[in-house]
Design an enzyme around this catalytic site. Structure first.
Site, short mmCIF file in Angstrom:
data_model
loop_
_atom_site.label_atom_id
_atom_site.label_comp_id
_atom_site.label_asym_id
_atom_site.label_seq_id
_atom_site.Cartn_x
_atom_site.Cartn_y
_atom_site.Cartn_z
N VAL A 16 1.03 -1.02 -0.35
CA VAL A 16 -0.20 -0.03 0.08
C VAL A 16 0.69 1.05 0.37
O VAL A 16 0.27 2.20 -0.87
CB VAL A 16 -1.17 -0.01 1.28
CG1 VAL A 16 -1.43 1.44 1.33
CG2 VAL A 16 -1.88 -0.89 1.30
N HIS A 244 -9.76 -6.57 -5.65
CA HIS A 244 -10.86 -7.60 -5.16
C HIS A 244 -12.26 -7.64 -6.00
O HIS A 244 -12.70 -6.38 -7.12
CB HIS A 244 -11.25 -6.87 -4.27
CG HIS A 244 -10.40 -7.32 -2.90
ND1 HIS A 244 -9.05 -8.15 -3.56
CD2 HIS A 244 -10.10 -6.46 -1.77
CE1 HIS A 244 -8.65 -7.84 -1.65
NE2 HIS A 244 -9.58 -6.83 -1.28
N1 LIG Z 1 -3.64 -4.45 0.80
C1 LIG Z 1 -3.99 -3.80 1.32
O1 LIG Z 1 -4.85 -4.45 -0.66
C2 LIG Z 1 -4.48 -3.16 1.56
C3 LIG Z 1 -6.04 -2.81 1.84
C4 LIG Z 1 -6.89 -1.66 2.96
C5 LIG Z 1 -6.22 -2.01 4.46
N2 LIG Z 1 -4.84 -2.40 3.71
C6 LIG Z 1 -4.16 -2.34 5.19
O2 LIG Z 1 -3.04 -1.48 4.98
C7 LIG Z 1 -1.69 -1.96 5.98
C8 LIG Z 1 -0.69 -2.02 5.09
O3 LIG Z 1 -0.12 -3.60 4.42
P1 LIG Z 1 0.47 -3.63 2.65
O4 LIG Z 1 -0.31 -4.76 2.19
O5 LIG Z 1 1.01 -2.66 2.46
O6 LIG Z 1 1.15 -4.62 3.91
P2 LIG Z 1 3.12 -4.81 3.44
O7 LIG Z 1 3.50 -5.08 1.87
O8 LIG Z 1 3.08 -6.05 4.55
O9 LIG Z 1 3.60 -3.65 4.25
C9 LIG Z 1 3.58 -3.40 5.18
C10 LIG Z 1 4.36 -2.37 5.53
O10 LIG Z 1 4.39 -1.95 6.80
C11 LIG Z 1 6.09 -1.81 7.28
N3 LIG Z 1 5.62 -1.83 8.85
C12 LIG Z 1 5.46 -2.93 9.92
N4 LIG Z 1 5.61 -3.11 10.71
C13 LIG Z 1 6.36 -2.16 11.22
C14 LIG Z 1 6.52 -1.46 11.69
N5 LIG Z 1 6.31 -2.18 13.53
N6 LIG Z 1 7.10 -0.23 11.87
C15 LIG Z 1 7.18 0.36 11.17
N7 LIG Z 1 7.03 -0.28 10.03
C16 LIG Z 1 6.13 -1.51 9.92
C17 LIG Z 1 6.26 -2.73 6.57
O11 LIG Z 1 8.13 -2.12 6.42
P3 LIG Z 1 9.11 -3.23 6.18
O12 LIG Z 1 9.07 -3.29 4.55
O13 LIG Z 1 10.03 -2.61 6.70
O14 LIG Z 1 8.56 -4.83 6.33
C18 LIG Z 1 6.25 -1.84 5.01
O15 LIG Z 1 6.96 -0.59 5.00
C19 LIG Z 1 -1.76 -3.23 6.68
O16 LIG Z 1 -2.83 -2.79 7.97
C20 LIG Z 1 -3.21 -3.49 6.00
O17 LIG Z 1 -4.24 -4.64 6.52
C21 LIG Z 1 -4.03 -3.23 3.31
#
Ligand SMILES: NC(=O)c1ccc[n+]([C@@H]2O[C@H](COP(=O)([O-])OP(=O)(O)OC[C@H]3O[C@@H](n4cnc5c(N)ncnc54)[C@H](OP(=O)(O)O)[C@@H]3O)[C@@H](O)[C@H]2O)c1
Length: 339
Positions: A16, A244
């Site tokens: 995201v 989706h």
């Molecule tokens: N993907 C979707 O379609 C979607 C849609 C709506 C909402 N969301 C929400 O958006 C959020 C991110 O999702 P994503 O799909 O982008 O996940 P992702 O690809 O796993 O990315 C997670 C990001 O958060 C960072 N992160 C994780 N833990 C952290 C911490 N403790 N401190 C600082 N940074 C941290 C990671 O950093 P590193 O790279 O350094 O690990 C990475 O930049 C989630 O809450 C998800 O539920 C996602």
């Protein structure tokens, strides 16, 4: 000259987060300075913003000094912990995770659907963006609800792996390659193999047999649209990378013909009508991926009840389902409250 803002993206290296950067650039959000934050393991990485290199920093308690707006896309744990800290320092936080969505003092916003609720951001300095499937459902259904009053809806979602983040995108890619080459596929992210499979489980199960994602669809739809809408949902994980899909059945108070529904959706903000079955034209993931709109088609009467309609709704979960919606919330904040 209109004001510019210091913006932080928490989770800038994620699925995201990288889309948020693209949206801020593509929509020309008035950024004075940008801070890119992630875990220590990615601190020091270089990302680009408007063609300029920006170094990723480890997010810390004091990362938000001087930040006007923070877009959180780093999961619920870090949003629960740091959004109040940032908000306490005067930063308005927009969170894509589930951490704050059902908090009565945090507005859950889709700009096309409930923009006026944004005024509530002042209570905690935090705004939430709904789960991706709710964003696309609400954008598609709000114009129909306003006209005909949705009483009940039955939803089945077909959810792309990118909604589990970058690890799941890799897992589908690697498993597909392994299986096509006759090798066994390693399972890590989901309870079962996702390549060439469908999982009737999105997120963990609650005690009542629904998954957390299904409960989010029920609860967040009520918060964003109307508590009077009774929803039931089944969420399926499918081997699709981006976008989706949802099969939606609605029962309305007033008769809503497919023709009237098409007319309402044609002019609706953020909606693209793709509904020409004779030409096999309907919304598909491969067309919605990378787009910001919600695509609606297969509109037809549910002949089993007096006032029923079936629809098929598709949208990119990373774009309108998360990044685009979050940046649109920031735009609305700037326009209404931060100038
Ligand atoms: N993907 C979707 O379609 C979607 C849609 C709506 C909402 N969301 C929400 O958006 C959020 C991110 O999702 P994503 O799909 O982008 O996940 P992702 O690809 O796993 O990315 C997670 C990001 O958060 C960072 N992160 C994780 N833990 C952290 C911490 N403790 N401190 C600082 N940074 C941290 C990671 O950093 P590193 O790279 O350094 O690990 C990475 O930049 C989630 O809450 C998800 O539920 C996602």
């Amino acid at each position: 000259m209109s004001k510019k803002f210091t913006v932080a993206v928490v989770g800038a290296t994620g699925a995201v987060g990288t889309q948020i950067l693209e949206c801020l650039e593509g929509r020309n959000f008035p950024v004075q300075e940008i801070k890119l934050l992630a875990t220590a393991s990615n601190a020091g990485d270089i990302l680009e913003f408007h063609g300029q290199p920006v170094t990723v920093e480890e997010v810390k308690q004091d990362s938000f000094e001087g930040v006007d707006i923070a877009l959180f896309a780093a999961g619920p744990a870090i949003a629960s912990q740091l959004a109040p800290v940032a908000a306490g320092a005067g930063t308005v936080c927009i969170d894509c995770s589930s951490a704050w969505r059902m908090d009565a003092d945090v507005p859950l916003i889709i700009p096309e659907v409930n923009p006026d609720a944004l005024a509530g951001y002042r209570k905690k300095g935090i705004v939430s963006s709904p789960t991706a499937s709710v964003v696309q459902l609400a954008v598609a259904l709000k114009p129909l609800h306003d006209f005909a009053g949705i009483k009940r809806m039955v939803v089945s979602t077909y959810e792309a792996v990118s909604s589990t983040g970058n690890r799941a995108i890799d897992e589908l890619r690697v498993q597909t390659g392994e299986l096509l080459n006759g090798r066994p596929a390693k399972v890590d992210v989901y309870p079962h193999r996702i390549a060439f499979n469908c999982l009737p489980q999105v997120d963990a199960f609650n005690d009542d047999g629904y998954t957390r994602e299904e409960q989010k669809v029920i609860d967040e739809t009520a918060k964003v649209m109307a508590a009077t809408i009774k929803t039931t949902a089944t969420c399926i994980r499918v081997p699709v990378f981006y976008a989706h899909s949802a099969s939606v059945n609605i029962e309305t108070g007033k008769k809503l013909t497919p023709e009237k529904a098409r007319e309402l959706l044609k002019g609706a903000a953020g909606v693209v009508l793709v509904d020409d079955p004779a030409e096999s034209e309907y919304p598909m993931c491969m067309d919605a991926a990378g787009q910001d709109e919600v695509f609606v088609g297969r509109i037809r009467e549910d002949k089993s009840i007096a006032n029923g309609l079936n629809l098929w709704v598709v949208s990119d979960n990373l774009r309108k389902g998360a990044a685009t919606n979050a940046v649109q919330i920031a735009e609305l904040l700037v326009e209404k409250y931060l100038q």
